[in-house]
Design a protein around this motif. Structure first.
Motif, PDB file in Angstrom:
ATOM      1  N   THR A 276      -4.525  14.263  -6.322  1.00  0.00           N
ATOM      2  CA  THR A 276      -5.846  14.278  -6.960  1.00  0.00           C
ATOM      3  C   THR A 276      -6.628  15.539  -6.648  1.00  0.00           C
ATOM      4  OG1 THR A 276      -6.786  12.990  -5.141  1.00  0.00           O
ATOM      5  CG2 THR A 276      -6.022  11.759  -7.077  1.00  0.00           C
TER       6      THR A 276
ATOM      7  N   GLN B 287      -6.445  17.777  -9.629  1.00  0.00           N
ATOM      8  CA  GLN B 287      -6.831  17.188 -10.903  1.00  0.00           C
ATOM      9  C   GLN B 287      -8.266  17.543 -11.269  1.00  0.00           C
ATOM     10  OE1 GLN B 287      -6.082  12.977 -10.860  1.00  0.00           O
ATOM     11  NE2 GLN B 287      -3.901  13.249 -10.505  1.00  0.00           N
TER      12      GLN B 287
ATOM     13  N   ASN C  41     -11.232  16.869 -14.589  1.00  0.00           N
ATOM     14  CA  ASN C  41     -11.590  16.129 -15.788  1.00  0.00           C
ATOM     15  C   ASN C  41     -12.237  17.099 -16.766  1.00  0.00           C
ATOM     16  OD1 ASN C  41     -10.808  13.457 -14.980  1.00  0.00           O
ATOM     17  ND2 ASN C  41     -12.527  13.495 -13.577  1.00  0.00           N
TER      18      ASN C  41
ATOM     19  N   VAL D 262     -14.041  17.646 -20.151  1.00  0.00           N
ATOM     20  CA  VAL D 262     -14.827  16.942 -21.161  1.00  0.00           C
ATOM     21  C   VAL D 262     -14.872  17.864 -22.375  1.00  0.00           C
ATOM     22  CG1 VAL D 262     -17.046  15.887 -21.705  1.00  0.00           C
ATOM     23  CG2 VAL D 262     -16.161  15.799 -19.358  1.00  0.00           C
TER      24      VAL D 262
ATOM     25  N   HIS E  85      -4.536  11.359 -17.661  1.00  0.00           N
ATOM     26  CA  HIS E  85      -5.274  10.329 -18.388  1.00  0.00           C
ATOM     27  C   HIS E  85      -6.020  11.005 -19.529  1.00  0.00           C
ATOM     28  CE1 HIS E  85      -8.512   7.288 -19.009  1.00  0.00           C
ATOM     29  NE2 HIS E  85      -7.493   6.484 -18.834  1.00  0.00           N
TER      30      HIS E  85
ATOM     31  N   VAL F  20     -12.092  13.017 -22.866  1.00  0.00           N
ATOM     32  CA  VAL F  20     -12.037  13.327 -21.442  1.00  0.00           C
ATOM     33  C   VAL F  20     -10.556  13.323 -21.082  1.00  0.00           C
ATOM     34  CG1 VAL F  20     -12.642  12.626 -19.097  1.00  0.00           C
ATOM     35  CG2 VAL F  20     -14.281  12.265 -20.958  1.00  0.00           C
TER      36      VAL F  20
ATOM     37  N   THR G 195      -8.014  13.982 -17.969  1.00  0.00           N
ATOM     38  CA  THR G 195      -7.752  14.247 -16.561  1.00  0.00           C
ATOM     39  C   THR G 195      -6.428  14.997 -16.515  1.00  0.00           C
ATOM     40  OG1 THR G 195      -8.896  12.235 -15.901  1.00  0.00           O
ATOM     41  CG2 THR G 195      -7.428  13.238 -14.269  1.00  0.00           C
TER      42      THR G 195
ATOM     43  N   GLU H  63     -15.710  18.200 -15.029  1.00  0.00           N
ATOM     44  CA  GLU H  63     -16.308  17.298 -14.044  1.00  0.00           C
ATOM     45  C   GLU H  63     -15.297  17.130 -12.923  1.00  0.00           C
ATOM     46  OE1 GLU H  63     -16.903  13.584 -16.030  1.00  0.00           O
ATOM     47  OE2 GLU H  63     -18.749  14.227 -16.988  1.00  0.00           O
ATOM     48  N   SER H  64     -15.769  16.920 -11.711  1.00  0.00           N
ATOM     49  CA  SER H  64     -14.830  16.641 -10.637  1.00  0.00           C
ATOM     50  C   SER H  64     -14.259  15.255 -10.836  1.00  0.00           C
ATOM     51  CB  SER H  64     -15.530  16.741  -9.274  1.00  0.00           C
ATOM     52  OG  SER H  64     -16.389  15.657  -9.088  1.00  0.00           O
ATOM     53  N   SER H  65     -13.078  15.000 -10.289  1.00  0.00           N
ATOM     54  CA  SER H  65     -12.424  13.692 -10.429  1.00  0.00           C
ATOM     55  C   SER H  65     -13.304  12.584  -9.885  1.00  0.00           C
ATOM     56  CB  SER H  65     -11.084  13.687  -9.706  1.00  0.00           C
ATOM     57  OG  SER H  65     -10.204  14.572 -10.350  1.00  0.00           O
TER      58      SER H  65
ATOM     59  N   CYS I 153     -15.822  10.888 -12.395  1.00  0.00           N
ATOM     60  CA  CYS I 153     -15.311   9.999 -13.447  1.00  0.00           C
ATOM     61  C   CYS I 153     -14.571   8.799 -12.888  1.00  0.00           C
ATOM     62  CB  CYS I 153     -14.391  10.770 -14.391  1.00  0.00           C
ATOM     63  SG  CYS I 153     -15.283  11.956 -15.382  1.00  0.00           S
TER      64      CYS I 153
END
Length: 171
Positions: free
Chosen positions: A83, A86, A88, A90, A116, A135, A137, A165-167, A170
């Motif tokens: 993670t 990873q 996100n 948007v 995702h 969104v 991931t 966005e940071s994991s 979300c």
């Protein structure tokens, strides 16, 4: 414990999630993760559960006996995603056929992997059409800078905006 991935689809009606979750609980299984949606009058979902080996066959049998719900059950594999790599993304832009293919192609060509992905299309009369929102991931390979991915995604078309966005935001 056995990890399973279930896909579900059928005509939407009240109580489907409750029915599936009751069967999962009845067989001492744990509901680990899911994505469930109402799409065009249908209920569609994917979920990950963990079930004791001795309950596996009875759980499968009972799930397959739910009326009007097609359920496919696959054995899961223990996969550990990093993670810390990873992000996100948007993504917002004018909707059009092929936008998901273009986005996924850019991500793959950068060597990244989609973990995702969710998307929606909504009416935006003030924009002259429909708006695409997603969104994604994405797990970046070692050495790939997020700015490279953002630049590549935004170069698809001038109306595409990509934010990160940071994991944790979300989760």
């Amino acid at each position: 414990m056995k990890q399973l991935v279930l896909t579900l689809i059928g005509p939407d009606k009240p109580g489907l999630v409750e029915k599936v979750s009751a069967i999962v609980l009845q067989h001492k299984a744990n509901w680990l993760a899911s994505n469930l949606s109402h799409l065009c009058g249908h209920f569609a979902g994917i979920l990950q559960i963990e079930v004791p080996e001795e309950q596996l066959q009875a759980l499968k049998l009972e799930l397959h006996n739910i009326d009007d719900l097609e359920i496919k059950i696959e054995a899961g594999q223990d996969v550990l995603n990093d993670t810390s790599k990873q992000l996100n993304f948007v993504i917002t832009g004018n909707d059009r056929p092929g936008i998901v293919q273009e986005l996924s192609s850019v991500i793959r060509h950068k060597g990244a992997s989609i973990i995702h992905f969710t998307s929606t299309q909504q009416s935006a009369p003030n924009w002259g059409g429909s708006l695409f929102n997603a969104v994604a991931t994405v797990e970046l390979p070692e050495g790939l800078n997020k700015e490279e991915v953002i630049t590549a995604l935004e170069s698809i078309t001038s109306d595409l905006v990509v934010d990160v966005e940071s994991s944790k935001d979300c989760a």
